[in-house]
Design a protein around this motif. Structure first.
Motif, PDB file in Angstrom:
ATOM      1  N   LYS A  80       0.418  -1.146  -0.186  1.00  0.00           N
ATOM      2  CA  LYS A  80       0.017   0.066  -0.127  1.00  0.00           C
ATOM      3  C   LYS A  80       0.531   0.964   0.415  1.00  0.00           C
ATOM      4  O   LYS A  80       2.285   1.285   0.356  1.00  0.00           O
ATOM      5  CB  LYS A  80      -1.266  -0.025   1.501  1.00  0.00           C
ATOM      6  CG  LYS A  80      -1.934  -1.096   0.843  1.00  0.00           C
ATOM      7  CD  LYS A  80      -2.782  -0.968   2.522  1.00  0.00           C
ATOM      8  CE  LYS A  80      -3.860  -2.683   2.427  1.00  0.00           C
ATOM      9  NZ  LYS A  80      -4.583  -2.365   3.945  1.00  0.00           N
ATOM     10  N   PRO A  81       0.053   2.312  -0.646  1.00  0.00           N
ATOM     11  CA  PRO A  81       1.199   3.409  -0.354  1.00  0.00           C
ATOM     12  C   PRO A  81       1.864   3.984   1.083  1.00  0.00           C
ATOM     13  O   PRO A  81       0.993   3.633   1.718  1.00  0.00           O
ATOM     14  CB  PRO A  81      -0.373   4.165  -1.205  1.00  0.00           C
ATOM     15  CG  PRO A  81      -0.504   3.645  -1.617  1.00  0.00           C
ATOM     16  CD  PRO A  81      -0.526   2.497  -1.430  1.00  0.00           C
ATOM     17  N   GLY A  82       2.889   4.215   1.365  1.00  0.00           N
ATOM     18  CA  GLY A  82       3.046   4.897   2.432  1.00  0.00           C
ATOM     19  C   GLY A  82       4.350   3.280   3.284  1.00  0.00           C
ATOM     20  O   GLY A  82       5.240   3.336   3.974  1.00  0.00           O
ATOM     21  N   GLN A  83       3.665   2.221   2.544  1.00  0.00           N
ATOM     22  CA  GLN A  83       4.445   1.251   2.923  1.00  0.00           C
ATOM     23  C   GLN A  83       6.164   0.631   2.943  1.00  0.00           C
ATOM     24  O   GLN A  83       6.113   1.240   1.498  1.00  0.00           O
ATOM     25  CB  GLN A  83       3.466  -0.646   2.863  1.00  0.00           C
ATOM     26  CG  GLN A  83       2.269  -0.975   3.748  1.00  0.00           C
ATOM     27  CD  GLN A  83       1.840  -1.721   3.870  1.00  0.00           C
ATOM     28  OE1 GLN A  83       1.509  -2.151   2.416  1.00  0.00           O
ATOM     29  NE2 GLN A  83       1.319  -2.725   4.569  1.00  0.00           N
ATOM     30  N   LEU A  84       7.065   0.450   3.242  1.00  0.00           N
ATOM     31  CA  LEU A  84       8.229  -0.208   2.969  1.00  0.00           C
ATOM     32  C   LEU A  84       7.911  -1.722   2.662  1.00  0.00           C
ATOM     33  O   LEU A  84       7.416  -2.685   2.828  1.00  0.00           O
ATOM     34  CB  LEU A  84       9.020   0.299   4.167  1.00  0.00           C
ATOM     35  CG  LEU A  84       9.542   1.212   4.730  1.00  0.00           C
ATOM     36  CD1 LEU A  84      10.449   1.186   5.454  1.00  0.00           C
ATOM     37  CD2 LEU A  84       9.010   2.696   3.942  1.00  0.00           C
ATOM     38  N   ALA A  85       8.266  -1.748   1.727  1.00  0.00           N
ATOM     39  CA  ALA A  85       9.166  -3.122   0.854  1.00  0.00           C
ATOM     40  C   ALA A  85      10.106  -4.398   0.816  1.00  0.00           C
ATOM     41  O   ALA A  85      11.609  -3.627   1.087  1.00  0.00           O
ATOM     42  CB  ALA A  85       9.070  -3.434  -0.757  1.00  0.00           C
ATOM     43  N   ALA A  86       9.872  -5.459   1.841  1.00  0.00           N
ATOM     44  CA  ALA A  86      11.233  -6.237   2.082  1.00  0.00           C
ATOM     45  C   ALA A  86      11.127  -7.313   1.161  1.00  0.00           C
ATOM     46  O   ALA A  86       9.812  -8.286   1.354  1.00  0.00           O
ATOM     47  CB  ALA A  86      11.108  -6.466   3.920  1.00  0.00           C
ATOM     48  N   GLY A  87      12.337  -7.811   1.053  1.00  0.00           N
ATOM     49  CA  GLY A  87      12.670  -9.140   0.076  1.00  0.00           C
ATOM     50  C   GLY A  87      13.747  -9.802   0.908  1.00  0.00           C
ATOM     51  O   GLY A  87      13.672  -9.539   1.561  1.00  0.00           O
ATOM     52  N   HIS A  88      14.019 -10.250  -0.378  1.00  0.00           N
ATOM     53  CA  HIS A  88      15.407 -11.512   0.443  1.00  0.00           C
ATOM     54  C   HIS A  88      16.253 -10.590   0.903  1.00  0.00           C
ATOM     55  O   HIS A  88      17.421 -10.137  -0.419  1.00  0.00           O
ATOM     56  CB  HIS A  88      15.568 -12.586  -0.599  1.00  0.00           C
ATOM     57  CG  HIS A  88      14.662 -13.280  -0.713  1.00  0.00           C
ATOM     58  ND1 HIS A  88      14.421 -14.100   0.585  1.00  0.00           N
ATOM     59  CD2 HIS A  88      13.035 -13.936  -1.905  1.00  0.00           C
ATOM     60  CE1 HIS A  88      13.290 -15.075   0.105  1.00  0.00           C
ATOM     61  NE2 HIS A  88      12.430 -15.115  -1.328  1.00  0.00           N
ATOM     62  N   GLY A  89      16.805 -10.347   1.393  1.00  0.00           N
ATOM     63  CA  GLY A  89      18.731  -9.760   1.731  1.00  0.00           C
ATOM     64  C   GLY A  89      18.254  -7.541   1.801  1.00  0.00           C
ATOM     65  O   GLY A  89      19.180  -7.459   1.172  1.00  0.00           O
ATOM     66  N   TRP A  90      16.672  -6.857   1.222  1.00  0.00           N
ATOM     67  CA  TRP A  90      16.842  -5.620   0.589  1.00  0.00           C
ATOM     68  C   TRP A  90      15.808  -5.091   1.342  1.00  0.00           C
ATOM     69  O   TRP A  90      14.754  -5.555   1.378  1.00  0.00           O
ATOM     70  CB  TRP A  90      16.675  -5.957  -0.484  1.00  0.00           C
ATOM     71  CG  TRP A  90      16.061  -6.635  -1.993  1.00  0.00           C
ATOM     72  CD1 TRP A  90      15.624  -7.859  -2.261  1.00  0.00           C
ATOM     73  CD2 TRP A  90      14.494  -6.603  -1.602  1.00  0.00           C
ATOM     74  NE1 TRP A  90      14.301  -8.240  -2.277  1.00  0.00           N
ATOM     75  CE2 TRP A  90      13.639  -6.664  -2.660  1.00  0.00           C
ATOM     76  CE3 TRP A  90      13.674  -5.113  -1.472  1.00  0.00           C
ATOM     77  CZ2 TRP A  90      12.187  -6.766  -2.851  1.00  0.00           C
ATOM     78  CZ3 TRP A  90      12.193  -4.778  -1.879  1.00  0.00           C
ATOM     79  CH2 TRP A  90      11.734  -5.646  -2.639  1.00  0.00           C
TER      80      TRP A  90
END
Length: 250
Positions: free
Chosen positions: A179-189
């Motif tokens: 959603k707008p304003g959320q941060l996104a986390a993946g594998h090691g990033w």
């Protein structure tokens, strides 16, 4: 809270007033270290003021793809192609040119030219866009560090075993489920580019690494908010997602 903080700030894109409001909320002291992930310029109305402010405060800053585009146009000695010039203007460069009254000072150009492509802080690794999992790190260039998207976001395991990569560049709500304003986390990033310039978001984000706290200021309605990182970050796994389905249109 610790006495010394490392504050990482996402893509400002010329939104000087929002940046000042954000920093007033963060309130960094003389012991704190402030890092910008690049894309200080373009799209917003006050790119010249943003660059001047970061320079005068001697804040750390990386080179983003928008700084790359500017350097392709004004940073060299040779003749610039009209295609590159028009591409930059239509990618937000018009606003930057206007903020400088059509004349970018050589001091600013030299400062932008000397910005690093990444910074290794030990436990975290700062870069504008990401890294290529297919090219040895010493052979990677601005093409990867400033522009990469899908190959980086879809890595199936962390690139570094001992450090988190923090990026800007890709607006987080373009990832599925974010959603707008959320941060996104993946594998090691971790991506903290929340789209300060975008009409569907307006959020500019700062991350306090030591205290795992997120500060945000909104370009559109001037809202300020402070949240624990765990409350605003969303975990995603793009390793098996085809590129054409990976991002929403921004």
């Amino acid at each position: 809270m610790t006495n010394q903080r490392r504050i990482v700030i996402g893509d400002v894109h010329g939104h000087y007033d929002t940046l000042i409001a954000l920093l007033e909320s963060v309130a960094p002291n003389n012991d704190d270290q402030v890092y910008f992930l690049g894309d200080l310029i373009d799209r917003g109305p006050k790119s010249a003021q943003v660059v001047d402010f970061v320079m005068k405060n001697k804040y750390h800053c990386l080179r983003g793809n928008h700084e790359e585009m500017l350097l392709e146009v004004v940073g060299g000695q040779g003749k610039v192609s009209m295609r590159l010039y028009q591409s930059w203007l239509h990618s937000g460069g018009y606003a930057t040119v206007n903020s400088y009254d059509s004349k970018i000072p050589q001091e600013h150009i030299d400062w932008i030219r000397n910005l690093p492509l990444y910074l290794d802080l030990g436990d975290v690794w700062l870069v504008h866009a990401g890294v290529s999992p297919h090219i040895p790190l010493p052979k990677q260039t601005a093409e990867q560090f400033c522009w990469i998207r899908e190959d980086f976001h879809a890595i199936p395991q962390p690139y570094f075993s001992d450090k988190l990569i923090i990026t800007g560049h890709t607006i987080t709500f373009t990832f599925p489920g974010i959603k707008p304003g959320q941060l996104a986390a993946g594998h090691g990033w971790l991506d903290i580019e929340t789209g300060a310039y975008h009409q569907n978001s307006g959020w500019l984000t700062a991350l306090d690494l030591e205290n795992q706290k997120v500060y945000q200021a909104n370009t559109q309605d001037r809202r300020l908010r402070i949240m624990p990182l765990a409350r605003v970050v969303a975990e995603i796994d793009l390793a098996n997602v085809r590129y054409r389905r990976m991002y929403k249109r921004a």
